[in-house]
Write a protein that holds these residues in place. Structure first.
Motif, PDB file in Angstrom:
ATOM      1  N   THR A   5       0.835  -1.205   0.000  1.00  0.00           N
ATOM      2  CA  THR A   5       0.000   0.000   0.000  1.00  0.00           C
ATOM      3  C   THR A   5       0.864   1.247   0.000  1.00  0.00           C
ATOM      4  OG1 THR A   5      -1.738  -1.196   1.179  1.00  0.00           O
ATOM      5  CG2 THR A   5      -1.836   1.212   1.227  1.00  0.00           C
ATOM      6  N   TYR A   6       1.894   1.252   0.828  1.00  0.00           N
ATOM      7  CA  TYR A   6       2.807   2.396   0.881  1.00  0.00           C
ATOM      8  C   TYR A   6       3.434   2.644  -0.487  1.00  0.00           C
ATOM      9  CZ  TYR A   6       7.051   5.052   1.616  1.00  0.00           C
ATOM     10  OH  TYR A   6       8.044   5.982   1.501  1.00  0.00           O
ATOM     11  N   ALA A   7       3.952   1.595  -1.101  1.00  0.00           N
ATOM     12  CA  ALA A   7       4.625   1.734  -2.393  1.00  0.00           C
ATOM     13  C   ALA A   7       3.664   2.259  -3.452  1.00  0.00           C
ATOM     14  CB  ALA A   7       5.211   0.395  -2.826  1.00  0.00           C
ATOM     15  N   THR A   8       2.485   1.708  -3.516  1.00  0.00           N
ATOM     16  CA  THR A   8       1.514   2.109  -4.528  1.00  0.00           C
ATOM     17  C   THR A   8       1.090   3.562  -4.340  1.00  0.00           C
ATOM     18  OG1 THR A   8       0.710  -0.167  -4.622  1.00  0.00           O
ATOM     19  CG2 THR A   8      -0.709   1.524  -5.552  1.00  0.00           C
ATOM     20  N   HIS A   9       0.738   3.938  -3.142  1.00  0.00           N
ATOM     21  CA  HIS A   9       0.286   5.308  -2.892  1.00  0.00           C
ATOM     22  C   HIS A   9       1.419   6.318  -3.072  1.00  0.00           C
ATOM     23  CE1 HIS A   9      -3.865   4.680  -1.658  1.00  0.00           C
ATOM     24  NE2 HIS A   9      -3.433   3.530  -1.155  1.00  0.00           N
ATOM     25  N   THR A  10       2.621   5.947  -2.690  1.00  0.00           N
ATOM     26  CA  THR A  10       3.762   6.846  -2.861  1.00  0.00           C
ATOM     27  C   THR A  10       4.055   7.066  -4.338  1.00  0.00           C
ATOM     28  OG1 THR A  10       4.697   6.145  -0.747  1.00  0.00           O
ATOM     29  CG2 THR A  10       6.188   7.220  -2.282  1.00  0.00           C
ATOM     30  N   LEU A  11       4.032   6.003  -5.129  1.00  0.00           N
ATOM     31  CA  LEU A  11       4.255   6.150  -6.561  1.00  0.00           C
ATOM     32  C   LEU A  11       3.183   7.026  -7.207  1.00  0.00           C
ATOM     33  CD1 LEU A  11       5.407   2.591  -7.663  1.00  0.00           C
ATOM     34  CD2 LEU A  11       6.737   4.693  -7.778  1.00  0.00           C
ATOM     35  N   CYS A  12       1.939   6.809  -6.836  1.00  0.00           N
ATOM     36  CA  CYS A  12       0.842   7.631  -7.381  1.00  0.00           C
ATOM     37  C   CYS A  12       1.040   9.101  -7.036  1.00  0.00           C
ATOM     38  CB  CYS A  12      -0.506   7.170  -6.828  1.00  0.00           C
ATOM     39  SG  CYS A  12      -1.193   5.738  -7.624  1.00  0.00           S
ATOM     40  N   ALA A  13       1.314   9.367  -5.786  1.00  0.00           N
ATOM     41  CA  ALA A  13       1.463  10.745  -5.328  1.00  0.00           C
ATOM     42  C   ALA A  13       2.661  11.423  -5.979  1.00  0.00           C
ATOM     43  CB  ALA A  13       1.593  10.776  -3.811  1.00  0.00           C
ATOM     44  N   VAL A  25      12.770   5.163  -8.202  1.00  0.00           N
ATOM     45  CA  VAL A  25      14.028   5.059  -7.450  1.00  0.00           C
ATOM     46  C   VAL A  25      13.786   5.382  -5.980  1.00  0.00           C
ATOM     47  CG1 VAL A  25      16.354   6.015  -7.186  1.00  0.00           C
ATOM     48  CG2 VAL A  25      15.444   5.534  -9.470  1.00  0.00           C
ATOM     49  N   PHE A  26      12.954   6.380  -5.713  1.00  0.00           N
ATOM     50  CA  PHE A  26      12.641   6.733  -4.330  1.00  0.00           C
ATOM     51  C   PHE A  26      12.027   5.549  -3.590  1.00  0.00           C
ATOM     52  CE2 PHE A  26       9.671   8.249  -1.093  1.00  0.00           C
ATOM     53  CZ  PHE A  26      10.507   9.032  -0.320  1.00  0.00           C
ATOM     54  N   VAL A  27      11.023   4.918  -4.197  1.00  0.00           N
ATOM     55  CA  VAL A  27      10.354   3.779  -3.557  1.00  0.00           C
ATOM     56  C   VAL A  27      11.315   2.602  -3.448  1.00  0.00           C
ATOM     57  CG1 VAL A  27       8.481   2.090  -3.808  1.00  0.00           C
ATOM     58  CG2 VAL A  27       8.025   4.519  -4.175  1.00  0.00           C
ATOM     59  N   GLN A  28      12.142   2.394  -4.458  1.00  0.00           N
ATOM     60  CA  GLN A  28      13.135   1.314  -4.391  1.00  0.00           C
ATOM     61  C   GLN A  28      14.005   1.472  -3.153  1.00  0.00           C
ATOM     62  OE1 GLN A  28      16.232   1.535  -7.322  1.00  0.00           O
ATOM     63  NE2 GLN A  28      17.004  -0.514  -6.868  1.00  0.00           N
ATOM     64  N   HIS A  33      14.868  -2.432  -1.916  1.00  0.00           N
ATOM     65  CA  HIS A  33      15.041  -3.377  -3.021  1.00  0.00           C
ATOM     66  C   HIS A  33      16.419  -3.183  -3.646  1.00  0.00           C
ATOM     67  CE1 HIS A  33      10.393  -3.315  -3.692  1.00  0.00           C
ATOM     68  NE2 HIS A  33      10.739  -4.142  -2.717  1.00  0.00           N
ATOM     69  N   SER A  34      17.115  -4.259  -3.877  1.00  0.00           N
ATOM     70  CA  SER A  34      18.426  -4.160  -4.522  1.00  0.00           C
ATOM     71  C   SER A  34      18.285  -4.000  -6.032  1.00  0.00           C
ATOM     72  CB  SER A  34      19.287  -5.384  -4.204  1.00  0.00           C
ATOM     73  OG  SER A  34      18.630  -6.563  -4.621  1.00  0.00           O
ATOM     74  N   SER A  35      17.184  -4.457  -6.590  1.00  0.00           N
ATOM     75  CA  SER A  35      16.942  -4.370  -8.029  1.00  0.00           C
ATOM     76  C   SER A  35      15.709  -3.507  -8.309  1.00  0.00           C
ATOM     77  CB  SER A  35      16.723  -5.767  -8.609  1.00  0.00           C
ATOM     78  OG  SER A  35      16.268  -5.689  -9.935  1.00  0.00           O
ATOM     79  N   ILE A  36      15.835  -2.643  -9.299  1.00  0.00           N
ATOM     80  CA  ILE A  36      14.702  -1.804  -9.695  1.00  0.00           C
ATOM     81  C   ILE A  36      13.575  -2.669 -10.267  1.00  0.00           C
ATOM     82  CG2 ILE A  36      15.403  -1.272 -12.061  1.00  0.00           C
ATOM     83  CD1 ILE A  36      14.072   1.331  -9.616  1.00  0.00           C
ATOM     84  N   GLN A  37      13.940  -3.832 -10.806  1.00  0.00           N
ATOM     85  CA  GLN A  37      12.939  -4.757 -11.352  1.00  0.00           C
ATOM     86  C   GLN A  37      11.930  -5.163 -10.277  1.00  0.00           C
ATOM     87  OE1 GLN A  37      13.938  -4.064 -14.703  1.00  0.00           O
ATOM     88  NE2 GLN A  37      12.840  -5.982 -14.836  1.00  0.00           N
ATOM     89  N   THR A  38      12.397  -5.340  -9.078  1.00  0.00           N
ATOM     90  CA  THR A  38      11.512  -5.708  -7.973  1.00  0.00           C
ATOM     91  C   THR A  38      10.514  -4.595  -7.696  1.00  0.00           C
ATOM     92  OG1 THR A  38      13.318  -6.984  -7.014  1.00  0.00           O
ATOM     93  CG2 THR A  38      11.454  -6.491  -5.570  1.00  0.00           C
ATOM     94  N   THR A  39      10.976  -3.369  -7.751  1.00  0.00           N
ATOM     95  CA  THR A  39      10.111  -2.222  -7.483  1.00  0.00           C
ATOM     96  C   THR A  39       9.122  -2.000  -8.618  1.00  0.00           C
ATOM     97  OG1 THR A  39      12.029  -1.268  -6.373  1.00  0.00           O
ATOM     98  CG2 THR A  39      10.155   0.175  -6.703  1.00  0.00           C
ATOM     99  N   LEU A  45      -0.007  -1.353 -11.095  1.00  0.00           N
ATOM    100  CA  LEU A  45      -1.088  -0.840 -10.263  1.00  0.00           C
ATOM    101  C   LEU A  45      -1.322   0.642 -10.514  1.00  0.00           C
ATOM    102  CD1 LEU A  45      -0.120  -2.658  -6.975  1.00  0.00           C
ATOM    103  CD2 LEU A  45      -2.022  -3.209  -8.491  1.00  0.00           C
ATOM    104  N   ILE A  46      -0.243   1.366 -10.759  1.00  0.00           N
ATOM    105  CA  ILE A  46      -0.345   2.790 -11.047  1.00  0.00           C
ATOM    106  C   ILE A  46      -1.097   2.989 -12.350  1.00  0.00           C
ATOM    107  CG2 ILE A  46       0.957   4.914 -11.455  1.00  0.00           C
ATOM    108  CD1 ILE A  46       1.171   3.591  -8.585  1.00  0.00           C
ATOM    109  N   ASN A  47      -0.786   2.173 -13.344  1.00  0.00           N
ATOM    110  CA  ASN A  47      -1.478   2.276 -14.629  1.00  0.00           C
ATOM    111  C   ASN A  47      -2.962   1.973 -14.476  1.00  0.00           C
ATOM    112  OD1 ASN A  47       0.915   2.930 -15.901  1.00  0.00           O
ATOM    113  ND2 ASN A  47       1.376   0.827 -16.450  1.00  0.00           N
ATOM    114  N   GLU A  48      -3.294   0.993 -13.659  1.00  0.00           N
ATOM    115  CA  GLU A  48      -4.705   0.670 -13.413  1.00  0.00           C
ATOM    116  C   GLU A  48      -5.416   1.833 -12.727  1.00  0.00           C
ATOM    117  OE1 GLU A  48      -5.155  -3.038 -11.342  1.00  0.00           O
ATOM    118  OE2 GLU A  48      -3.929  -4.109 -12.809  1.00  0.00           O
ATOM    119  N   CYS A  49      -4.768   2.455 -11.763  1.00  0.00           N
ATOM    120  CA  CYS A  49      -5.353   3.600 -11.071  1.00  0.00           C
ATOM    121  C   CYS A  49      -5.607   4.743 -12.039  1.00  0.00           C
ATOM    122  CB  CYS A  49      -4.434   4.085  -9.949  1.00  0.00           C
ATOM    123  SG  CYS A  49      -4.313   2.973  -8.546  1.00  0.00           S
ATOM    124  N   ALA A  50      -4.649   4.993 -12.917  1.00  0.00           N
ATOM    125  CA  ALA A  50      -4.783   6.076 -13.895  1.00  0.00           C
ATOM    126  C   ALA A  50      -5.939   5.799 -14.847  1.00  0.00           C
ATOM    127  CB  ALA A  50      -3.485   6.257 -14.661  1.00  0.00           C
TER     128      ALA A  50
END
Length: 67
Positions: A5-13, A25-28, A33-39, A45-50
Motif C-alpha cells: 500500500t505504501y509503495a503504490t500510494h507513494t508512486l501515485c502521489a 528510485v525513491f520507492v526502491q 530493493h536491490s533491483s529496480i525490477q523488484t520495485t 497498479l499505477i497504470n490501473e489507477c490512472a
C-alpha cells in the motif's frame, strides 16, 4: 500489505507532483530493493489507477454534457 500500500500510494502521489525525484528510485530505496525490477511490479497498479481515474472523469464529463 502495508509495504504494498505504501509503495503504490507513494508512486501515485509522486507521479502527480513535479518534485524532480524519480518516484521509482525513491520507492526502491525506501523499500530496500536491490533491483529496480523488484520495485517495478508496483507500476502496473499505477497504470490501473490512472485508467480508472480517466474512466471516472469521462463518465463525469458525459453526465455533465447530457444535462
Amino acid at each position: 500489505m502495508l509495504r504494498h500500500t505504501y509503495a503504490t500510494h507513494t508512486l501515485c502521489a509522486m507521479q502527480r507532483s513535479n518534485s524532480g525525484i524519480d518516484p521509482l528510485v525513491f520507492v526502491q530505496r525506501q523499500l530496500g530493493h536491490s533491483s529496480i525490477q523488484t520495485t517495478m511490479i508496483y507500476l502496473h497498479l499505477i497504470n490501473e489507477c490512472a485508467e480508472e481515474a480517466m474512466l471516472a472523469y469521462n463518465d463525469e464529463l458525459n453526465d455533465w454534457m447530457d444535462d
